[in-house]
Design a protein around this motif. Sequence first.
Motif, short mmCIF file in Angstrom:
data_model
loop_
_atom_site.label_atom_id
_atom_site.label_comp_id
_atom_site.label_asym_id
_atom_site.label_seq_id
_atom_site.Cartn_x
_atom_site.Cartn_y
_atom_site.Cartn_z
N SER A 1 -2.50 10.72 1.43
CA SER A 1 -2.36 9.60 0.50
C SER A 1 -1.60 10.02 -0.76
CB SER A 1 -3.74 9.08 0.10
OG SER A 1 -4.45 10.11 -0.57
N GLU A 2 -1.73 11.30 -1.11
CA GLU A 2 -1.08 11.75 -2.33
C GLU A 2 0.43 11.66 -2.26
OE1 GLU A 2 -2.19 15.35 -4.12
OE2 GLU A 2 -4.30 15.12 -3.61
N SER A 3 0.95 11.84 -1.05
CA SER A 3 2.40 11.85 -0.97
C SER A 3 2.94 10.50 -0.51
CB SER A 3 2.87 12.97 -0.04
OG SER A 3 2.24 12.83 1.20
N GLU A 4 2.06 9.54 -0.39
CA GLU A 4 2.53 8.23 0.04
C GLU A 4 3.18 7.49 -1.13
OE1 GLU A 4 0.61 4.14 1.58
OE2 GLU A 4 -0.24 5.97 2.43
N PRO A 5 4.45 7.15 -1.00
CA PRO A 5 5.14 6.51 -2.12
C PRO A 5 4.80 5.03 -2.22
CG PRO A 5 6.64 6.77 -0.27
CD PRO A 5 5.32 7.35 0.16
N GLU A 6 5.14 4.43 -3.37
CA GLU A 6 5.09 2.99 -3.47
C GLU A 6 6.11 2.48 -2.44
OE1 GLU A 6 3.13 1.36 -5.51
OE2 GLU A 6 2.41 3.06 -6.69
N LYS A 7 5.75 1.44 -1.71
CA LYS A 7 6.63 1.04 -0.62
C LYS A 7 7.88 0.29 -1.09
CE LYS A 7 3.50 1.47 3.16
NZ LYS A 7 2.54 2.26 2.38
N ALA B 1 -3.62 -3.53 -8.85
CA ALA B 1 -4.83 -3.18 -8.10
C ALA B 1 -4.50 -2.09 -7.07
CB ALA B 1 -5.40 -4.41 -7.42
N ALA B 2 -3.36 -2.25 -6.41
CA ALA B 2 -2.95 -1.25 -5.41
C ALA B 2 -2.73 0.10 -6.09
CB ALA B 2 -1.67 -1.71 -4.71
N LYS B 3 -2.14 0.03 -7.26
CA LYS B 3 -1.86 1.25 -8.01
C LYS B 3 -3.17 1.94 -8.42
CE LYS B 3 1.71 2.42 -11.20
NZ LYS B 3 2.96 1.92 -11.71
N ALA B 4 -4.11 1.16 -8.86
CA ALA B 4 -5.40 1.72 -9.28
C ALA B 4 -6.12 2.36 -8.10
CB ALA B 4 -6.27 0.64 -9.91
N ARG B 5 -6.06 1.69 -6.95
CA ARG B 5 -6.70 2.26 -5.76
C ARG B 5 -6.09 3.60 -5.43
NH1 ARG B 5 -5.77 -2.87 -3.49
NH2 ARG B 5 -7.44 -4.23 -4.24
N LYS B 6 -4.77 3.65 -5.55
CA LYS B 6 -4.06 4.90 -5.25
C LYS B 6 -4.47 6.01 -6.22
CE LYS B 6 0.46 6.25 -4.85
NZ LYS B 6 1.90 5.99 -4.92
N GLU B 7 -4.57 5.61 -7.49
CA GLU B 7 -4.97 6.57 -8.52
C GLU B 7 -6.39 7.10 -8.24
OE1 GLU B 7 -3.39 7.90 -11.01
OE2 GLU B 7 -5.04 8.74 -12.20
N LEU B 8 -7.27 6.20 -7.84
CA LEU B 8 -8.64 6.61 -7.55
C LEU B 8 -8.68 7.57 -6.36
CD1 LEU B 8 -10.33 3.16 -8.06
CD2 LEU B 8 -10.88 5.23 -9.34
N GLU B 9 -7.88 7.24 -5.35
CA GLU B 9 -7.78 8.11 -4.17
C GLU B 9 -7.29 9.49 -4.58
OE1 GLU B 9 -5.27 7.10 -0.69
OE2 GLU B 9 -6.13 5.11 -1.01
N ARG B 10 -6.30 9.47 -5.45
CA ARG B 10 -5.71 10.72 -5.91
C ARG B 10 -6.78 11.56 -6.62
NH1 ARG B 10 -2.92 13.13 -9.90
NH2 ARG B 10 -3.52 11.62 -11.46
N GLN B 11 -7.55 10.88 -7.45
CA GLN B 11 -8.58 11.60 -8.20
C GLN B 11 -9.67 12.14 -7.29
OE1 GLN B 11 -10.06 9.19 -11.41
NE2 GLN B 11 -8.09 9.11 -12.43
#
Lengths: 100, 292
Positions: A3-9, B275-285
């Motif tokens: 998930s870390e390397s998944e870019p914004e689409k 919201a998508a961005k926040a989910r990604k940030e949470l995943e990252r954390q």
Amino acid sequence: MTSESEPEKTFMGVDRTKIPWWPRIDYDRCDGCGGEYDCLKFCPHHVYRPLENPTRIEVENPYNCVVFCKACQKMCPQDAISFPEKSEILRLIKAERARG
Amino acid sequence: MVKLYVLPCAGYDRPGGAITRAVAERIAAEDEEVTIGSVASLSAERPGEMRSLLSSPVIVIDGCSMNCARKIAETRGARNVQTVDVTQHTDPQDPEEKRVEAVIKVVREILRESRERPASPKRETTATTAAPEAGAPEENDLSIRVDKFTMTVRRGYHYSDNDFWVSVEGDLVRVGATDVLQQMVSDIYYVELEEVGKTVELGDDAGRLESTKTAMEIIIPISGTIVECNERLVDSPELINESPYDEGWLYVMRPTDLTELELLKNAEEYLEYAAAKARKELERQTSGGGDS
């Protein structure tokens, strides 16, 4: 960790992989900050990968790079990072959107 | 484990400077969690140095009452700074080694105390970031909650994918940073704005922000000429955190091409994106990368 390397689409409605925005490294200048890798430490988007022997930086995930962001360029001590012309990229985005 | 950032002034112009340096070296040698900070690197805002400063409890050792090291640490946004002033713990008539020993004792005591306090006091900054709650929520605001993030978007504004907003005011536009951006970067302690009169294109950078987490450029969401800057941000950069859509605005611009608004998202679209961005940030954390 994938998930870390998944870019914004998309960026501004355009498929991110159609936008050639990522840092270009001048290997005559980059010295990996002698192992400090300032750009790598700075960028939270996992764009970079460090190389060793000799220490250099490499772009690993170009589409993770935030379009229009040049923050790493400004802090590179060796001035080894460059980006495409923003106006070119903007033109390309507008053209892609027009093609719809 | 809590890392500790020990910053000696290491000043060359006062005898106490050499003592601070000797103390820091000795402390670091006996305690592997101690990182020695550099006033020079902080002055130059070396990114690695900034990160160490902002992510650790800070003990400053100043060689004289000018407190240069404390000042630079605070200017660079350090919280929880504890200061040891060499002149207050030593007699200038004593031999240097004796003075070093005396200061080491003081620093050791601070280290011991900071370890005994559970989990070291977290930055007490939530009070300021939470301030928008205190203000009456605007009728025009839309909110979405994603785990610990509650993100707000203002109806009628236009949003760039770089997380800046545009609001049309007659012939002019006002631009600012979104609530999403201010939450992602956390407490903003420094804002540098571009000058009035400058013409910029969508995507250009104009000024920058520094927060306890990162430094970033202000990426302009619409092309035009800057006609006004929010001067209040120079002294009160936290307005961006407290009031991103109102008092924390960045520029007023005369736009060159209002059809560019079509490139931007409306409030509903941006809220979804946020919201998508926040989910990604949470995943990252949670996947181990994050540290907040």
